[in-house]
Design an enzyme around this catalytic site. Structure first.
Site, short mmCIF file in Angstrom:
data_model
loop_
_atom_site.label_atom_id
_atom_site.label_comp_id
_atom_site.label_asym_id
_atom_site.label_seq_id
_atom_site.Cartn_x
_atom_site.Cartn_y
_atom_site.Cartn_z
N TYR A 18 6.06 -0.13 -2.07
CA TYR A 18 6.88 0.28 -2.25
C TYR A 18 7.94 -0.82 -3.31
O TYR A 18 8.81 -0.94 -4.07
CB TYR A 18 7.94 -0.52 -1.44
CG TYR A 18 7.81 -0.15 0.48
CD1 TYR A 18 6.93 1.17 0.42
CD2 TYR A 18 6.78 -1.03 1.42
CE1 TYR A 18 6.44 1.63 1.78
CE2 TYR A 18 6.31 -0.59 2.67
CZ TYR A 18 5.96 0.60 2.68
OH TYR A 18 5.22 0.59 4.14
N ASP A 247 3.20 3.09 20.34
CA ASP A 247 2.71 2.08 19.04
C ASP A 247 3.18 0.41 19.50
O ASP A 247 4.27 0.53 19.08
CB ASP A 247 3.36 2.90 17.53
CG ASP A 247 3.19 2.25 17.03
OD1 ASP A 247 2.47 2.00 16.72
OD2 ASP A 247 3.35 2.30 15.26
N LYS A 276 -2.18 -5.87 13.24
CA LYS A 276 -1.67 -6.55 13.48
C LYS A 276 -2.03 -8.10 13.88
O LYS A 276 -2.79 -8.26 13.28
CB LYS A 276 0.00 -6.17 13.48
CG LYS A 276 1.20 -5.06 11.96
CD LYS A 276 1.95 -5.14 12.31
CE LYS A 276 2.75 -4.11 11.31
NZ LYS A 276 2.71 -4.63 10.71
N1 PMP Z 1 2.90 0.63 13.60
C1 PMP Z 1 3.82 -0.29 13.73
C2 PMP Z 1 4.82 -0.30 14.51
C3 PMP Z 1 4.18 -0.94 13.24
O1 PMP Z 1 4.60 -1.60 12.33
C4 PMP Z 1 3.00 -0.48 11.25
C5 PMP Z 1 3.26 -1.50 9.83
N2 PMP Z 1 4.23 -2.26 9.83
C6 PMP Z 1 2.47 0.04 11.41
C7 PMP Z 1 2.08 0.99 12.32
C8 PMP Z 1 1.07 0.63 10.42
O2 PMP Z 1 0.07 -0.96 10.01
P1 PMP Z 1 -0.39 -0.83 9.20
O3 PMP Z 1 0.78 -1.59 7.82
O4 PMP Z 1 -1.10 -2.00 9.31
O5 PMP Z 1 -1.08 0.31 8.45
#
Ligand code: PMP
Length: 426
Positions: A18, A247, A276
């Protein structure tokens, strides 16, 4: 190449997250990282307060994770997953099926959190097609969410805080219910579910799935809400034949004090995204868990397959390090330690609660959020943090930490102490 040359090249040629290529925010060159410490090329050692965006929960340079990768590297670093399988992938799937709530027993591996959200959404859409619900092509979500930067993931991010305006007309338009308003620990009121019920009542037949970050809405506002909201979502989804996608990319693997945040509500979604911390933050990797109903329904109708298959699907190195990471996170002392981290952060950060610059303090599991009254100057704040020997990357009005699970009491006291000192001068 000396440090200045490195920084100059970086500034001219490399995009950071960003960030402008005309006027980028400063970046700090890292030499190495070990345990909770990040060592800069300039010699400073910083206590990591971010777990590299929720991922490095067992610390940097963890010997067990290192060994798992080294051992796997000697056997094979990669092999295509089309037509092959391998022990690390199977072992990991067994663990995930055992660990995740309820009937989530089908595993789809992919590359990153955002891609896992795309995969979950594709599953929901293919499921509805297989059920002949041809109008169910949209998604619903709550405001205040963040699900990643890829196309459909963006479409379910908060419409104000997200990138909807930037790509208006091209990002699919979805349905948004209000953000869950009752905080974690607040008094529950059934009327909280009214707007979602109304939405499902009016538009339910167009909705394939409702997607939400359980209990903690992270990158879009660090809001911690009442788990009963998730029970309400589950009930309404069942009532209206809509799939529920949790998620757990950020909240999964202990971060909120439970192994998965859905457990706070005793709710099992139809589809769950994990990423993650799954690899202990060693490499980009994700898994989508689905129920047999989802998997078998998709497979029962033409093309009788789920249509996704990335090159690095089930990468053996990632699976091997994920196996080691999940072994570590499953040790019996880990969740109690996260509960202690929560207590300590509550104690150490209490002095900020009544500071004039502070609007709110929220703590759950290994997450502590100080919401300020005004947006922070990120570059200035980061400089202050580095001078204090800690690594915290605030955004908007949020000055927050999510430390590694291996942080000691003294390191946590130092991390929180730095936050208190910085805020006392704001
Ligand atoms: N979902 C959630 C809840 C997240 O916090 C994030 C990343 N901060 C993502 C999806 C996307 O994951 P990535 O950055 O590994 O693509």
């Amino acid at each position: 190449m000396d440090i200045n040359e490195m920084l100059e090249f970086d500034k001219c040629h490399i995009w950071h997250p960003y960030t402008s290529m005309i006027d980028p925010l400063p970046v700090y060159p890292v030499r190495s990282a070990d345990g909770v410490y990040i060592e800069l090329e300039t010699g400073e050692k910083l206590i990591d307060g971010m777990s590299s965006w929720w991922s490095t929960v067992h610390g940097y340079n963890n010997p067990l994770l290192n060994d798992a990768i080294k051992e796997q590297l000697e056997k094979m670093s990669h092999v295509m997953f089309g037509g092959f399988t391998h022990a690390p992938a199977v072992k990991l799937a067994q663990k995930l099926v055992d660990m995740t709530p309820g009937v989530l027993d089908r595993v789809f591996y992919c590359d990153s959190g955002s891609v896992s959200v795309e995969v979950a959404i594709k599953m929901a859409l293919q499921y509805m097609q297989a059920k002949d619900k041809r109008h169910a092509t949209k998604l619903a979500t709550a405001r205040g969410g963040y699900h990643g930067d890829t196309w459909h993931a963006m479409s379910v991010c908060d419409p104000v805080g997200g990138m909807h305006t930037l790509y208006e007309g091209r990002v699919p338009v979805q349905f948004f219910a209000p953000r869950p308003s009752i905080p974690f620990g607040g008094e529950w009121n059934d009327s909280e579910m009214d707007p979602l019920r109304e939405l499902f009542e009016k538009r339910g037949s167009e909705i394939a799935a409702f997607i939400i970050e359980p209990v903690v809405q992270g990158a879009s506002g660090m809001w911690i809400y009442h788990p009963q909201y998730l029970q309400g979502v589950r009930k309404l989804c069942d009532e209206y034949g809509i799939l529920m996608i949790a998620d757990e990319v950020a909240t999964g693997f202990g971060r909120t004090g439970r192994m998965f945040a859905c457990e706070w509500a005793g709710v099992t979604p139809d589809i769950m995204c994990l990423g993650k911390a799954i690899t202990g933050g060693y490499m980009s990797f994700a898994a989508v868990m689905a129920t047999s109903d989802v998997a078998l329904t998709i497979s029962s109708r033409e093309p009788r397959s789920f249509m996704h298959g990335p090159t690095f699907m089930g990468n053996p190195l990632a699976c091997a390090v994920a196996n080691a990471s999940l072994e570590l996170v499953s040790q019996p002392h880990v969740l109690p330690r996260i509960a202690e981290i929560q207590k300590q952060m509550q104690l150490y950060l209490e002095p900020v609660r009544h500071m004039p610059c502070v609007a709110d303090l929220r703590v759950l599991g290994a997450i502590a959020v100080v919401e300020l009254r005004k947006p922070v100057d990120m570059a200035r704040m980061q400089k202050l943090c580095v001078e204090e020997g800690v690594w915290i990357r605030p955004f908007g009005k949020l000055f927050y930490i999510m430390p590694q699970y291996i942080i000691t009491d003294e390191q946590l006291a130092a991390l929180c102490g730095a936050m208190v000192r910085i805020l006392s001068h704001e």
